[in-house]
Design an enzyme around this catalytic site. Structure first.
Site, PDB file in Angstrom:
ATOM      1  N   THR A 206       0.925  -1.688   0.011  1.00  8.81           N
ATOM      2  CA  THR A 206       0.136   0.186   0.045  1.00  8.81           C
ATOM      3  C   THR A 206       1.460   1.099   0.675  1.00  8.81           C
ATOM      4  O   THR A 206       1.689   1.456   0.825  1.00  8.81           O
ATOM      5  CB  THR A 206      -0.629  -0.240   1.106  1.00  8.81           C
ATOM      6  OG1 THR A 206      -1.532  -1.303   1.176  1.00  8.81           O
ATOM      7  CG2 THR A 206      -1.679   1.033   1.982  1.00  8.81           C
TER       8      THR A 206
ATOM      9  N   ARG B  42     -14.632  -6.545  -0.984  1.00 10.51           N
ATOM     10  CA  ARG B  42     -14.278  -5.984   0.499  1.00 10.51           C
ATOM     11  C   ARG B  42     -13.284  -3.968   0.502  1.00 10.51           C
ATOM     12  O   ARG B  42     -13.105  -3.983  -0.105  1.00 10.51           O
ATOM     13  CB  ARG B  42     -12.622  -6.667   0.248  1.00 10.51           C
ATOM     14  CG  ARG B  42     -12.294  -6.927   2.164  1.00 10.51           C
ATOM     15  CD  ARG B  42     -10.735  -5.540   1.649  1.00 10.51           C
ATOM     16  NE  ARG B  42     -10.062  -6.168   2.977  1.00 10.51           N
ATOM     17  CZ  ARG B  42      -8.956  -4.745   2.792  1.00 10.51           C
ATOM     18  NH1 ARG B  42      -8.999  -4.666   1.329  1.00 10.51           N
ATOM     19  NH2 ARG B  42      -8.138  -5.491   4.322  1.00 10.51           N
TER      20      ARG B  42
ATOM     21  N   GLY C  99     -11.280  -2.188   2.537  1.00 17.22           N
ATOM     22  CA  GLY C  99     -10.219  -2.383   3.350  1.00 17.22           C
ATOM     23  C   GLY C  99     -10.872  -0.233   4.118  1.00 17.22           C
ATOM     24  O   GLY C  99     -11.398  -0.076   3.508  1.00 17.22           O
ATOM     25  N   ASP C 100      -8.907  -0.597   5.135  1.00 18.28           N
ATOM     26  CA  ASP C 100      -8.849   0.199   5.889  1.00 18.28           C
ATOM     27  C   ASP C 100      -9.133   1.867   4.802  1.00 18.28           C
ATOM     28  O   ASP C 100      -9.490   3.110   5.508  1.00 18.28           O
ATOM     29  CB  ASP C 100      -7.646   0.355   6.949  1.00 18.28           C
ATOM     30  CG  ASP C 100      -6.735   0.083   5.989  1.00 18.28           C
ATOM     31  OD1 ASP C 100      -6.215  -0.240   5.345  1.00 18.28           O
ATOM     32  OD2 ASP C 100      -5.452   0.202   5.954  1.00 18.28           O
TER      33      ASP C 100
ATOM     34  N   THR D 267      -0.474   1.814   6.584  1.00  9.33           N
ATOM     35  CA  THR D 267      -0.136   0.921   5.996  1.00  9.33           C
ATOM     36  C   THR D 267      -0.525  -0.658   6.675  1.00  9.33           C
ATOM     37  O   THR D 267       0.073  -0.705   7.773  1.00  9.33           O
ATOM     38  CB  THR D 267       1.121   0.682   5.259  1.00  9.33           C
ATOM     39  OG1 THR D 267       1.433  -0.391   4.334  1.00  9.33           O
ATOM     40  CG2 THR D 267       2.469   1.448   5.906  1.00  9.33           C
TER      41      THR D 267
ATOM     42  N   GLY E 228      -4.958  -4.416   6.956  1.00 14.43           N
ATOM     43  CA  GLY E 228      -6.456  -3.668   6.786  1.00 14.43           C
ATOM     44  C   GLY E 228      -7.480  -3.435   7.965  1.00 14.43           C
ATOM     45  O   GLY E 228      -7.894  -2.688   8.167  1.00 14.43           O
TER      46      GLY E 228
HETATM   47  N1  GLY Z   1      -4.097  -1.622   4.444  1.00 11.37           N
HETATM   48  C1  GLY Z   1      -4.296  -2.838   3.103  1.00 11.37           C
HETATM   49  C2  GLY Z   1      -5.448  -3.362   2.784  1.00 11.37           C
HETATM   50  O1  GLY Z   1      -5.758  -4.396   4.442  1.00 11.37           O
HETATM   51  O2  GLY Z   1      -6.117  -3.099   2.464  1.00 11.37           O
END
Ligand code: GLY
Length: 288
Positions: free
Chosen positions: A166, A194, A196-197, A217, A220
């Site tokens: 990321t 999905r 993510g964070d 990073t 997530g």
């Molecule tokens: N931090 C990247 C994800 O898990 O999507």
């Protein structure tokens, strides 16, 4: 104020074959973002430019180079936030867009909303005149091989998830404004849809001139459990330095969710830190 930009190319172990390319990529991104700052550009312009540069670089898990979902397609998340006014924009589960960070910025500037997802994000991209790219153009041989390997019955997806890639940036401009930007293809072989964070404000990034800016990073779902970016800034608001705030928040994440990750944060005064659990990220920074 002396401008500062810090960029990162992802948490965890970097596989040997992409180490050199990743290091060159973060240096290039930091320099491109810093050029914006040196020319009097804003922190928000600088972080967008740095992240765009890494989205165009196939060494990273963002834009071209993103990992693939369970169906073998690229689906990306991105966020950008301006510490001057707490405005932010994000996109999630977008396909066929070369630079999700640009779309996130348009969400911030051209809509009343903060996050657009999937089909709606695509309709918005069309309205804004952002061209679609064929999905295949965002897929690298590395991400396809990783996806295939993860489908094998004896594969260990966790091995690959620790090579995440990321990308993100935090910056302070000459007027003392802070900003953050983060972009990712997410987790390899993730379920379709999905989120993510990275797309979630407070998890993938946060920026507030009163405290600072953070980009995160790592895994997530673990980051979202502790709302990592905002937690770090909370600790900074309580008087901790960026380094201590980041370590405190990351330790909390490790203790509570056993997730891994890292973060990059800066304060308006110019102090910054890059901290991570497990192995180091690739990192570049420039300071005036
Ligand atoms: N931090 C990247 C994800 O898990 O999507």
């Amino acid at each position: 104020m002396k401008p500062v930009i810090v960029v990162h190319g992802g948490a965890g172990r970097i596989f040997k074959e992409r180490e050199e390319g990743c290091r060159a990529g973060v240096v290039r991104a930091a320099l491109q973002g810093y050029t914006v700052l040196k020319q009097g550009g804003s922190a928000i312009d600088a972080v967008e430019e740095a992240v765009r540069s890494m989205e165009d670089d196939p060494h990273f898990n963002a834009g071209c180079g993103s990992v693939l979902n369970e169906k073998g397609e690229v689906e990306m998340d991105a966020i950008i936030m301006d510490g001057k006014n707490l405005n932010s924009g994000a996109v999630s589960a977008v396909k066929c867009i070369a630079n999700p960070i640009k779309l996130a910025r348009l969400v911030m500037e051209k809509t009343k909303h903060m996050l657009l997802t999937d089909h709606g994000a695509h309709l918005f991209a069309q309205t804004m005149g952002i061209p679609e790219v064929p999905g295949e153009k965002l897929i690298t041989q590395r991400s396809r091989e990783r996806w295939k390997k993860n489908l094998e019955p004896d594969s260990n997806p966790e091995e690959f998830q620790k090579d995440l890639g990321t990308v993100g940036a935090v910056a302070i401009d000459s007027e003392g404004n802070v900003a953050c930007a983060t972009s990712t293809g997410g987790l390899s072989n993730k379920l379709i849809g999905r989120v993510g964070d990275t797309a979630c404000i407070g998890s993938g990034g946060y920026a507030d001139n009163h405290s600072g800016a953070t980009s995160t990073t790592g895994h997530g779902e673990s980051i979202m459990k502790v709302v990592l970016a905002r937690l770090i800034l909370y600790h900074m608001e309580q008087g901790m330095s960026p380094e201590v705030a980041a370590d405190t928040a990351l330790d909390y994440m490790k203790d509570t969710s056993r997730g891994f990750g890292g973060c990059y944060c800066c304060q308006q005064a110019g102090e910054w830190a890059a901290r991570f659990l497990h192995q180091a990220d690739v990192l570049g920074y420039c300071r005036g």
